[in-house]
Design a protein around this motif. Structure first.
Motif, PDB file in Angstrom:
ATOM      1  N   TYR A  14       1.269   7.313   5.999  1.00  0.00           N
ATOM      2  CA  TYR A  14       0.945   8.057   4.698  1.00  0.00           C
ATOM      3  C   TYR A  14       0.997   9.559   4.675  1.00  0.00           C
ATOM      4  CZ  TYR A  14      -2.398   9.857   1.049  1.00  0.00           C
ATOM      5  OH  TYR A  14      -2.999  10.579   0.150  1.00  0.00           O
ATOM      6  N   ASP A  15       1.463  10.152   3.617  1.00  0.00           N
ATOM      7  CA  ASP A  15       1.860  11.499   3.476  1.00  0.00           C
ATOM      8  C   ASP A  15       1.202  12.009   2.424  1.00  0.00           C
ATOM      9  OD1 ASP A  15       2.971  14.090   3.415  1.00  0.00           O
ATOM     10  OD2 ASP A  15       4.934  13.568   2.896  1.00  0.00           O
ATOM     11  N   ALA A  16       0.081  13.026   2.513  1.00  0.00           N
ATOM     12  CA  ALA A  16      -0.688  13.472   1.437  1.00  0.00           C
ATOM     13  C   ALA A  16       0.294  14.064   0.276  1.00  0.00           C
ATOM     14  CB  ALA A  16      -1.496  14.588   1.849  1.00  0.00           C
ATOM     15  N   GLN A  17       1.337  14.839   0.773  1.00  0.00           N
ATOM     16  CA  GLN A  17       2.193  15.416  -0.332  1.00  0.00           C
ATOM     17  C   GLN A  17       3.074  14.485  -1.023  1.00  0.00           C
ATOM     18  OE1 GLN A  17       4.513  18.441   1.987  1.00  0.00           O
ATOM     19  NE2 GLN A  17       3.829  19.753   0.607  1.00  0.00           N
ATOM     20  N   ASN A  18       3.381  13.543  -0.418  1.00  0.00           N
ATOM     21  CA  ASN A  18       4.146  12.247  -1.056  1.00  0.00           C
ATOM     22  C   ASN A  18       5.364  12.722  -2.116  1.00  0.00           C
ATOM     23  OD1 ASN A  18       4.538   9.727  -1.705  1.00  0.00           O
ATOM     24  ND2 ASN A  18       3.377   9.759  -3.656  1.00  0.00           N
ATOM     25  N   LYS A  19       6.008  13.735  -1.536  1.00  0.00           N
ATOM     26  CA  LYS A  19       7.199  14.307  -2.362  1.00  0.00           C
ATOM     27  C   LYS A  19       8.313  13.344  -2.389  1.00  0.00           C
ATOM     28  CE  LYS A  19       7.174  19.200  -1.483  1.00  0.00           C
ATOM     29  NZ  LYS A  19       6.648  19.719  -2.407  1.00  0.00           N
ATOM     30  N   ASP A  20       8.389  12.407  -1.506  1.00  0.00           N
ATOM     31  CA  ASP A  20       9.549  11.139  -1.488  1.00  0.00           C
ATOM     32  C   ASP A  20       8.907  10.050  -2.370  1.00  0.00           C
ATOM     33  OD1 ASP A  20       7.541  10.428   0.204  1.00  0.00           O
ATOM     34  OD2 ASP A  20       8.767  10.483   2.080  1.00  0.00           O
ATOM     35  N   GLN A  21       7.629  10.136  -2.815  1.00  0.00           N
ATOM     36  CA  GLN A  21       7.221   9.162  -3.542  1.00  0.00           C
ATOM     37  C   GLN A  21       7.133   7.783  -2.908  1.00  0.00           C
ATOM     38  OE1 GLN A  21       9.376   9.267  -7.348  1.00  0.00           O
ATOM     39  NE2 GLN A  21       9.777  11.209  -6.886  1.00  0.00           N
ATOM     40  N   LEU A  22       6.756   7.907  -1.481  1.00  0.00           N
ATOM     41  CA  LEU A  22       6.654   6.641  -0.806  1.00  0.00           C
ATOM     42  C   LEU A  22       5.436   6.072  -0.492  1.00  0.00           C
ATOM     43  CD1 LEU A  22       9.704   7.084   1.905  1.00  0.00           C
ATOM     44  CD2 LEU A  22       9.549   5.617  -0.305  1.00  0.00           C
ATOM     45  N   ASN A  23       4.349   6.711  -1.019  1.00  0.00           N
ATOM     46  CA  ASN A  23       2.929   6.470  -0.500  1.00  0.00           C
ATOM     47  C   ASN A  23       2.258   4.974  -0.921  1.00  0.00           C
ATOM     48  OD1 ASN A  23       2.174   8.581   0.874  1.00  0.00           O
ATOM     49  ND2 ASN A  23       1.181   9.631  -0.634  1.00  0.00           N
ATOM     50  N   TYR A  24       3.401   4.360  -1.872  1.00  0.00           N
ATOM     51  CA  TYR A  24       2.987   2.988  -2.262  1.00  0.00           C
ATOM     52  C   TYR A  24       3.537   2.047  -1.228  1.00  0.00           C
ATOM     53  CZ  TYR A  24       7.934   1.931  -3.151  1.00  0.00           C
ATOM     54  OH  TYR A  24       9.289   1.674  -3.191  1.00  0.00           O
ATOM     55  N   LEU A  25       4.190   2.583  -0.313  1.00  0.00           N
ATOM     56  CA  LEU A  25       4.399   1.886   0.741  1.00  0.00           C
ATOM     57  C   LEU A  25       3.674   2.215   2.147  1.00  0.00           C
ATOM     58  CD1 LEU A  25       8.510   1.884   0.525  1.00  0.00           C
ATOM     59  CD2 LEU A  25       6.958  -0.272   0.105  1.00  0.00           C
ATOM     60  N   SER A  26       2.917   3.186   2.200  1.00  0.00           N
ATOM     61  CA  SER A  26       2.109   3.527   3.283  1.00  0.00           C
ATOM     62  C   SER A  26       1.425   2.548   4.264  1.00  0.00           C
ATOM     63  CB  SER A  26       1.200   4.790   3.377  1.00  0.00           C
ATOM     64  OG  SER A  26       0.470   4.833   2.125  1.00  0.00           O
ATOM     65  N   ASP A  27       1.469   2.519   5.239  1.00  0.00           N
ATOM     66  CA  ASP A  27       0.713   1.403   6.191  1.00  0.00           C
ATOM     67  C   ASP A  27       1.342   0.191   5.956  1.00  0.00           C
ATOM     68  OD1 ASP A  27      -0.827   3.278   7.005  1.00  0.00           O
ATOM     69  OD2 ASP A  27      -2.434   3.059   5.395  1.00  0.00           O
TER      70      ASP A  27
END
Lengths: 434, 434
Positions: free
Chosen positions: A336-349
């Motif tokens: 998980y990355d709080a900044q989510n600049k790469d827009q990948l949080n939908y994949l986190s974990d």
């Protein structure tokens, strides 16, 4: 799931069940002829029942030599070309770590499959201060590439080890005839036998493939177990219940419908050499009579950003077979990355292997929409047993496919053409005439 | 000989000089449009004149960083997919030793071109006790595969080096926009710029390709010298005097005559990755509009004992381009053997590279007799200069070839299809909608 499953649900637009069933009579009779050893090329059908026989003594001998090599060498050089090395390399690369960490096992290096002076020069330098064993694999002992490599490396071994070189050279060749057999008998090399009725590209589960794998600590019993189970599971002469025959029949139907190129693709980079083995098996068995399916390989994701474009939008003369192992031991999660600049949080974990499985599905769907006939071969775990099973599946499918095409699966007349021209230019033929 | 020579003497049976000349009007006008930057896809024509401009400051910056990396890291991880890594890997593998001997230079490892959890898991373990620098290459910073790899490896770097991680991450991206540019500005990463008018598969001679090569000590000035000379030599709008255009025109004529597959083959195994780069360049540029030449690669001798059979005797829909470097520095001789059981004494004292050259000729002759249109690209020495020259030759040929086919050489609409399906299955699109 079963050990292996051929998925054909995307093929409905291209092949009807009725078309498949129409082929069943041919499949049945080819099957009977093959198993009764009366089909064309019947002198090379030994691989069919080989897995059902008892080879425990042979396997024990390999494991003994493997132990000896591990104790006495840093490098194991395998000399061979085509079917004499592609099988071992395929299994080795599928199962070995991507990054070499364990330096305790001997490194396996392949030679004799090219004529590069640069390669051989560098190999000799690399071997200079290392202890070496050599395994030379050739039925005749006179195929130019491996014969040259062996001549050079034999000289190196004899200069380095003197008489003791003979204990470090292991030969895999014909039981009675040929240059290599003669030399082995004279020098007292230890040897393994290439059965007369098993051709190079069907030899991976003999000593040709298994000895180099035993050296590296792979479970050769498990490979043979998978091969044997495949031989049992794929023993019916029926296009529906025998998945190898189903794959073969589908391929031939697609060929008659203008799909003359097959792309074998998978999403695990380690399978690249398994693709090379598959390409040799099918290309050399079927590329005859100015016909046959051209087998090419792709490694995704990287090749989706390469010939992936062509597969999606190019000439509609190709079909695709996705090879997919469900269980891959090691994995990694997307953090998980709080900044989510790469827009990948939908994949986190989420796990990479899970994302990779979905990439496989997404690719199949995209290619189907692009007008590509797609099927997939789903295999259980990426391990010795399942790779053995898969390879036998491909061998049996290949034989049936070539027979359905109307060619002998076991010869390779086209390979002689370049050999002959090369020998002529090199002056061999004239010298022989002298 | 000249730096590069396209040999077409075996094509007479397939293409007349008159047919080639008939294309000259089209070639001339495409050439004009291209150089005047008014052709389709003209927003990506920056690569054309880039080699003629002065990049010495940029090269110096790369060499400085290379020195720093060599002093402070054992591993340099390059994150990128498709054109973001294939060029560097091609040159690296063509010139690096077959067997790693010099441990003093950082090892270059590529990531972000696959989604294998096994690969990433093993990479993290491998990096654990090694000092690392990272070079992440992506125009947007949001392409799934490299973005995931960078997220994982950035976390690894930050956990390992804390604030100092930022000094060990080098970004190659757009000058102004995109996720990677934002992050670089915020974290203070050093960066190189991907020019807006140069697409991925035409970017090898920018920092995309040159930085990883500089790290490994390759002569990036020599590469640029070769690229520049090619840009000068291949600047005429004529199908006869401009060999790149001649190659392009021949390809398109063969395509219209039913030869829809091109096999690029060579006899030096080290060129395998150069073939992969070539495959991406042509496959992604031309595989469009349900047409185009399917580019596949072969590495001889080994593949002569594989799809070599197919090339000789299979469907007559393929043509072959032999890539051949004349001067290969290291070599090795075939020793004399009094016994001569392998019957190779007719080759004794001959050099392997000489035999390999003859194998190239023999193969061409055999394939021509088999009904395959064969041409060859003869290059001087296997070194930085000549590889740079060859790559620019291919780029210019590819652009012309795609234009002659009637497609935009610089887009890749088909690559979006799998990305979209994958994102949809992963739930990205629905999340964005929320």
């Amino acid at each position: 799931m079963s050990t292996l499953k051929l998925q054909t649900n995307y093929l409905d637009a291209y092949i009807g069940q009725d078309e498949l069933l129409l082929l069943n009579e041919s499949v049945k009779s080819i099957h009977e002829e093959m198993h009764n050893k009366i089909s064309t090329g019947n002198e090379f059908l030994g691989w069919l029942d080989y897995p059902l026989e008892d080879h425990s003594a042979e396997l024990e001998k390999m494991l003994e030599i493997a132990l000896e090599v591990r104790n006495n060498a840093k490098v194991f050089v395998v000399i061979g070309i085509g079917g004499s090395y592609l099988g071992a390399k395929a299994i080795q690369d599928a199962l070995s770590p991507y990054f070499r960490v364990d330096e305790s096992l001997p490194e396996v290096i392949y030679a004799g499959q090219n004529l590069s002076g640069r390669y051989m020069n560098q190999l000799l330098k690399y071997l200079k201060y290392k202890d070496v064993y050599i395994n030379v694999i050739s039925k005749s002992g006179t195929t130019t590439e491996p014969a040259i490599a062996f001549r050079i490396l034999r000289k190196y071994m004899e200069e380095k080890y003197g008489e003791k070189a003979n204990e470090r050279i292991i030969v895999t060749t014909d039981s009675e005839k040929g240059a290599l057999r003669e030399l082995a008998n004279e020098k007292g090399y230890r040897s393994f036998i290439i059965d007369e009725d098993i051709g190079g590209r069907y030899s991976v589960f003999t000593a040709v493939g298994l000895l180099p794998l035993a050296i590296q600590g792979y479970d050769i019993h498990a490979i043979m177990h998978g091969v044997k189970d495949a031989a049992i599971d794929l023993s019916e002469g029926d296009v529906i219940t025998n998945q190898a025959y189903q794959y073969a029949a589908i391929r031939q139907l697609l060929l008659t419908k203008g799909f003359g190129v097959e792309v074998l693709a998978s999403f695990e980079p380690a399978l690249k050499n398994l693709h090379d083995w598959w390409q040799q098996l099918f290309g050399e068995s079927e590329g005859k009579g100015l016909d046959g399916i051209l087998p090419i390989a792709a490694s995704f994701s990287t090749d989706l950003h390469s010939i992936g474009q062509y597969i999606q939008d190019g000439k509609r003369f190709l079909f695709e077979t996705l090879l997919h192992f469900h269980e891959v031991e090691e994995d990694c999660e997307v953090p998980y990355d709080a900044q989510n600049k790469d827009q990948l949080n939908y994949l986190s974990d989420k796990s990479l292997n899970m994302i990779n499985d979905i990439a496989t599905q997404g690719t199949a769907m995209a290619h189907v929409e692009g007008g590509v006939p797609v099927m997939s071969i789903e295999v259980g775990t990426l391990d010795e047993y399942h790779i053995g099973y898969l390879m036998y599946f491909f061998m049996k499918a290949c034989a049936m496919s070539a027979y359905l095409q109307g060619v002998n699966p076991f010869d390779q007349p086209g390979v002689e053409a370049y050999k002959f021209k090369m020998s002529e230019l090199l002056g061999k033929n004239s010298e022989v005439r002298k």
